[in-house]
Design an enzyme around this catalytic site. Structure first.
Site, PDB file in Angstrom:
ATOM      1  N   TYR A  58       1.073  13.670   1.214  1.00 20.78           N
ATOM      2  CA  TYR A  58       0.845  14.472   2.890  1.00 20.78           C
ATOM      3  C   TYR A  58       1.707  15.333   3.088  1.00 20.78           C
ATOM      4  O   TYR A  58       1.521  16.272   4.128  1.00 20.78           O
ATOM      5  CB  TYR A  58       0.760  12.948   3.766  1.00 20.78           C
ATOM      6  N   LEU A 192     -11.964   4.473  11.120  1.00 17.30           N
ATOM      7  CA  LEU A 192     -12.935   5.155  12.223  1.00 17.30           C
ATOM      8  C   LEU A 192     -13.744   6.214  11.429  1.00 17.30           C
ATOM      9  O   LEU A 192     -14.517   7.106  12.177  1.00 17.30           O
ATOM     10  CB  LEU A 192     -12.000   5.844  13.209  1.00 17.30           C
ATOM     11  N   ILE A 230      -4.774   1.507   9.803  1.00 21.93           N
ATOM     12  CA  ILE A 230      -3.847   2.676  10.242  1.00 21.93           C
ATOM     13  C   ILE A 230      -4.413   3.758  10.606  1.00 21.93           C
ATOM     14  O   ILE A 230      -4.418   4.784   9.948  1.00 21.93           O
ATOM     15  CB  ILE A 230      -3.064   2.732   8.911  1.00 21.93           C
ATOM     16  N   SER A 233      -4.163   9.449  14.880  1.00 25.45           N
ATOM     17  CA  SER A 233      -4.337  10.445  15.781  1.00 25.45           C
ATOM     18  C   SER A 233      -3.058  11.126  16.153  1.00 25.45           C
ATOM     19  O   SER A 233      -2.062  10.620  15.940  1.00 25.45           O
ATOM     20  CB  SER A 233      -4.786   9.520  17.274  1.00 25.45           C
ATOM     21  N   ARG A 238      -4.846   8.610  22.800  1.00 26.55           N
ATOM     22  CA  ARG A 238      -5.608   7.882  21.602  1.00 26.55           C
ATOM     23  C   ARG A 238      -4.672   6.746  20.782  1.00 26.55           C
ATOM     24  O   ARG A 238      -5.257   5.766  20.439  1.00 26.55           O
ATOM     25  CB  ARG A 238      -6.277   8.699  20.818  1.00 26.55           C
ATOM     26  N   ASN A 242      -5.818   3.085  20.748  1.00 27.86           N
ATOM     27  CA  ASN A 242      -6.020   2.267  19.283  1.00 27.86           C
ATOM     28  C   ASN A 242      -5.299   1.106  18.986  1.00 27.86           C
ATOM     29  O   ASN A 242      -5.359   0.334  18.493  1.00 27.86           O
ATOM     30  CB  ASN A 242      -5.757   3.728  18.314  1.00 27.86           C
TER      31      ASN A 242
HETATM   32  P1  NDP Z   1      -9.331   7.778  11.010  1.00 22.99           P
HETATM   33  O1  NDP Z   1     -10.453   6.851  10.424  1.00 22.99           O
HETATM   34  O2  NDP Z   1      -8.297   6.929  11.265  1.00 22.99           O
HETATM   35  O3  NDP Z   1      -9.786   8.659  12.286  1.00 22.99           O
HETATM   36  C1  NDP Z   1      -9.038   9.742  12.445  1.00 22.99           C
HETATM   37  C2  NDP Z   1      -9.962  10.843  13.156  1.00 22.99           C
HETATM   38  O4  NDP Z   1     -10.307  10.208  14.460  1.00 22.99           O
HETATM   39  C3  NDP Z   1      -9.131  11.961  13.799  1.00 22.99           C
HETATM   40  O5  NDP Z   1      -9.956  13.181  13.708  1.00 22.99           O
HETATM   41  C4  NDP Z   1      -8.693  11.647  15.239  1.00 22.99           C
HETATM   42  O6  NDP Z   1      -8.565  12.770  15.893  1.00 22.99           O
HETATM   43  C5  NDP Z   1     -10.025  10.819  15.722  1.00 22.99           C
HETATM   44  N1  NDP Z   1      -9.414   9.718  16.445  1.00 22.99           N
HETATM   45  C6  NDP Z   1      -8.656   8.936  16.184  1.00 22.99           C
HETATM   46  N2  NDP Z   1      -8.492   7.904  17.252  1.00 22.99           N
HETATM   47  C7  NDP Z   1      -9.557   8.261  18.131  1.00 22.99           C
HETATM   48  C8  NDP Z   1     -10.073   7.525  19.463  1.00 22.99           C
HETATM   49  N3  NDP Z   1      -9.388   6.731  20.058  1.00 22.99           N
HETATM   50  N4  NDP Z   1     -10.924   8.290  19.879  1.00 22.99           N
HETATM   51  C9  NDP Z   1     -11.616   9.479  19.513  1.00 22.99           C
HETATM   52  N5  NDP Z   1     -11.297  10.081  18.281  1.00 22.99           N
HETATM   53  C10 NDP Z   1     -10.110   9.325  17.808  1.00 22.99           C
HETATM   54  O7  NDP Z   1      -8.970   8.615   9.623  1.00 22.99           O
HETATM   55  P2  NDP Z   1      -8.252   8.990   8.312  1.00 22.99           P
HETATM   56  O8  NDP Z   1      -9.194   9.263   7.453  1.00 22.99           O
HETATM   57  O9  NDP Z   1      -7.102   9.888   8.599  1.00 22.99           O
HETATM   58  O10 NDP Z   1      -7.807   7.401   8.114  1.00 22.99           O
HETATM   59  C11 NDP Z   1      -6.359   6.874   8.799  1.00 22.99           C
HETATM   60  C12 NDP Z   1      -5.431   6.929   7.685  1.00 22.99           C
HETATM   61  O11 NDP Z   1      -5.336   5.969   6.452  1.00 22.99           O
HETATM   62  C13 NDP Z   1      -4.483   8.232   7.149  1.00 22.99           C
HETATM   63  O12 NDP Z   1      -3.909   8.876   8.473  1.00 22.99           O
HETATM   64  C14 NDP Z   1      -3.819   7.902   6.042  1.00 22.99           C
HETATM   65  O13 NDP Z   1      -2.780   7.401   6.656  1.00 22.99           O
HETATM   66  C15 NDP Z   1      -4.879   6.901   5.430  1.00 22.99           C
HETATM   67  N6  NDP Z   1      -5.625   7.160   4.398  1.00 22.99           N
HETATM   68  C16 NDP Z   1      -5.369   6.861   3.309  1.00 22.99           C
HETATM   69  C17 NDP Z   1      -6.191   7.319   2.167  1.00 22.99           C
HETATM   70  C18 NDP Z   1      -5.806   6.897   0.831  1.00 22.99           C
HETATM   71  O14 NDP Z   1      -6.286   7.403  -0.376  1.00 22.99           O
HETATM   72  N7  NDP Z   1      -4.827   5.688   0.458  1.00 22.99           N
HETATM   73  C19 NDP Z   1      -7.176   8.074   2.198  1.00 22.99           C
HETATM   74  C20 NDP Z   1      -7.647   8.463   3.527  1.00 22.99           C
HETATM   75  C21 NDP Z   1      -6.734   7.974   4.839  1.00 22.99           C
HETATM   76  P3  NDP Z   1      -7.118  13.036  16.752  1.00 22.99           P
HETATM   77  O15 NDP Z   1      -6.224  13.076  15.656  1.00 22.99           O
HETATM   78  O16 NDP Z   1      -7.436  14.525  17.091  1.00 22.99           O
HETATM   79  O17 NDP Z   1      -7.116  12.274  17.895  1.00 22.99           O
END
Ligand code: NDP
Length: 276
Positions: A58, A192, A230, A233, A238, A242
């Site tokens: 990251y 999400l 995890i 945002s 948010r 969350n």
């Molecule tokens: P999430 O499923 O957590 O969704 C994040 C998205 O949703 C962002 O665009 C965010 O926008 C939006 N969001 C968050 N909260 C809200 C809310 N309450 N209302 C509306 N929109 C919301 O995304 P990720 O795919 O990032 O997964 C979470 C974490 O998992 C990653 O950050 C990482 O740490 C981990 N991960 C690990 C992986 C692996 O290979 N091990 C692969 C993918 C993820 P905004 O920021 O603009 O609020």
């Protein structure tokens, strides 16, 4: 409900090695290193989060470390996960580099980011990282049931966590059951759907019934099964939203209705489409 042990406050899991992992963390994938990441992590810590999920890939470990220091919280109150980037060759060497970037003397969980090149080659280096005190626990990510079995078949330390894509839409029942049988905590990422699952009609219906938001319902569905989440945002409101998932419960009917959204067929797989 899960058969694994929960922490005394019901908001964490006791891992197979005895360490405790909070069910709620902040994910920082796709958050650029710098003020945006520092501010998101600081905000989360101010709002009561005690778990941050980053990775070598990251590129933002320095910001996570800076936010942790600026928060003034004692190191042992915050659970930090980072991930070994499997394009490198030595997990112990890379762990030490992560610690330098984070500015801490150990992380709480160090996981193999994905099983690039096979599920077992990196493990001796992961064990060494733990023996050297660079991490308290070791685990994996994106490992399917077969890959976990290959890892568990070798002598030595077993992984305590498998972090995978998991939500009602990716309800990997087969993998979840295999993890539970082996004493591995399945941890949910992208619960999400990286934002994609928030507009679903069934999720909206359940949210309205509880006077909650779609994000809270999706996250609650996981933690109610003992699955750590995890959500990512960078927006303070948010991050706060969350975090409000321990003051309501979904009914058995809600849980079942959400489970019908699964598009994986209850798979043993960790991913439908692999990037490696
Ligand atoms: P999430 O499923 O957590 O969704 C994040 C998205 O949703 C962002 O665009 C965010 O926008 C939006 N969001 C968050 N909260 C809200 C809310 N309450 N209302 C509306 N929109 C919301 O995304 P990720 O795919 O990032 O997964 C979470 C974490 O998992 C990653 O950050 C990482 O740490 C981990 N991960 C690990 C992986 C692996 O290979 N091990 C692969 C993918 C993820 P905004 O920021 O603009 O609020």
């Amino acid at each position: 409900m899960t058969t694994h042990a929960m922490t005394a406050d019901g908001r964490g899991r006791v891992l197979a090695d005895g360490n405790e992992m909070p069910l709620l963390g902040l994910g920082v994938w796709q958050v650029p290193d710098g003020p945006e990441c520092v501010s998101a992590v600081r905000g989360a810590l101010e709002l009561g989060y005690r778990h941050i999920d980053t990775a070598q890939a990251y590129g933002n470990e320095e910001s996570v470390g800076r936010a942790l220091r600026e928060s003034g919280l004692p190191r042992d109150e915050v659970f930090i996960t980072t991930k070994f980037y499997p394009g490198r060759s030595d997990p112990a060497v890379e762990a030490e580099r992560s610690l330098r970037r984070l500015g801490v003397d150990h992380v709480d969980l160090y996981i193999v980011h994905w099983p690039r090149g096979g599920p077992t080659w990196a493990w001796p280096g992961m064990e060494r990282a733990r023996e050297l005190g660079f991490t308290r626990s070791i685990g994996v990510s994106n490992f399917d049931t077969g890959e976990l079995q290959l890892l568990l078949a070798r002598p030595g330390t077993a992984p305590v966590v498998d972090q995978v894509q998991f939500s009602p839409f990716e309800y990997r029942r087969g993998l979840l059951a295999a993890c539970e049988r082996s004493g591995i905590v399945l941890e949910a990422y992208s619960s999400l759907g990286t934002g994609r699952h928030l507009a679903d009609a069934t999720v909206a219906e359940v949210s309205q019934r509880h006077g909650r938001t779609p994000a809270q319902v999706l996250l609650r569905w996981c933690v109610q099964q003992g699955v750590p989440v995890i959500p990512k945002s960078t927006r303070r409101e948010r991050i706060a939203e969350n975090g409000q998932i321990f003051n309501f419960s979904l009914s058995d009917e809600d849980v079942a209705a959400l489970a019908t959204l699964d598009g994986t067929g209850g798979t043993h797989r960790a991913r439908e489409g692999k990037w490696w």
